[in-house]
Design a protein around this motif. Structure first.
Motif, PDB file in Angstrom:
ATOM      1  N   THR A 179      12.008  17.842  68.358  1.00 18.58           N
ATOM      2  CA  THR A 179      10.619  18.061  68.779  1.00 18.58           C
ATOM      3  C   THR A 179       9.896  16.603  69.194  1.00 18.58           C
ATOM      4  OG1 THR A 179      10.446  19.650  66.689  1.00 18.58           O
ATOM      5  CG2 THR A 179       8.242  18.567  67.584  1.00 18.58           C
ATOM      6  N   GLN A 196       2.861  18.431  71.503  1.00 19.79           N
ATOM      7  CA  GLN A 196       4.343  18.221  71.240  1.00 19.79           C
ATOM      8  C   GLN A 196       5.228  19.414  71.851  1.00 19.79           C
ATOM      9  OE1 GLN A 196       4.648  18.645  67.025  1.00 19.79           O
ATOM     10  NE2 GLN A 196       4.387  20.660  66.837  1.00 19.79           N
ATOM     11  N   SER A 235       8.024   9.401  74.591  1.00 14.97           N
ATOM     12  CA  SER A 235       7.313   9.954  73.332  1.00 14.97           C
ATOM     13  C   SER A 235       8.409   9.494  72.137  1.00 14.97           C
ATOM     14  CB  SER A 235       7.697  11.542  73.580  1.00 14.97           C
ATOM     15  OG  SER A 235       9.017  12.020  74.061  1.00 14.97           O
ATOM     16  N   LYS A 254      -1.193  12.004  70.093  1.00 17.07           N
ATOM     17  CA  LYS A 254      -0.538  12.980  69.078  1.00 17.07           C
ATOM     18  C   LYS A 254      -1.363  14.205  69.395  1.00 17.07           C
ATOM     19  CE  LYS A 254       1.449   9.944  66.056  1.00 17.07           C
ATOM     20  NZ  LYS A 254       2.936   9.821  65.525  1.00 17.07           N
ATOM     21  N   VAL A 268       6.900  14.419  70.627  1.00 11.88           N
ATOM     22  CA  VAL A 268       5.473  14.151  70.341  1.00 11.88           C
ATOM     23  C   VAL A 268       5.117  12.910  70.901  1.00 11.88           C
ATOM     24  CG1 VAL A 268       3.858  13.792  68.262  1.00 11.88           C
ATOM     25  CG2 VAL A 268       6.002  14.967  67.870  1.00 11.88           C
TER      26      VAL A 268
END
Length: 118
Positions: free
Chosen positions: A98, A108, A84, A105, A100
């Motif tokens: 965070t 998250q 990620s 996308k 993602v």
């Protein structure tokens, strides 16, 4: 004798709201997000395990964050995050990572690591 001009509505009262029609349920995107979340959770697990098991890594991350050296913090965490992209935010109380998804996308995962007192 004085009368107040009331208007009475007939019984049964008409509804004061309209029912909103909802779209049909299609769980494919929801299922794909859940499948993609597995990769994010693997990254989160490897990162948290590395921080938990290494005093050197934990102190390096804290020192770099206290100096606002986001490049160094990113470099230290990049080793453990493979599936990620990630965004970093830190403040005097801790670090927020965070994660993602790389491809879609669609989801998250946000992790908050605290090193200050609550």
């Amino acid at each position: 004798m004085y009368y107040y001009p009331y208007t009475y509505q007939p019984y049964p009262y008409p509804p004061l709201y309209r029912f909103q029609s909802l779209p049909t349920v299609r769980p494919n995107q929801f299922k794909n997000s859940a499948h993609t979340m597995k990769g994010l959770l693997k990254d989160a697990e490897s990162m948290t395990e590395a921080i938990h098991s290494s005093n050197e890594l934990a102190s390096s991350i804290m020192q770099a964050a206290q100096k606002s050296d986001i490049v160094r913090v990113r470099r230290l965490l990049q080793v453990y995050i493979r599936n990620s992209n990630f965004n970093l935010h830190f403040n005097p109380d801790g670090l927020i990572v965070t994660l993602v998804d790389l491809s879609k996308k669609c989801c998250q995962l946000q992790l908050s690591f605290l090193w200050g007192e609550l």
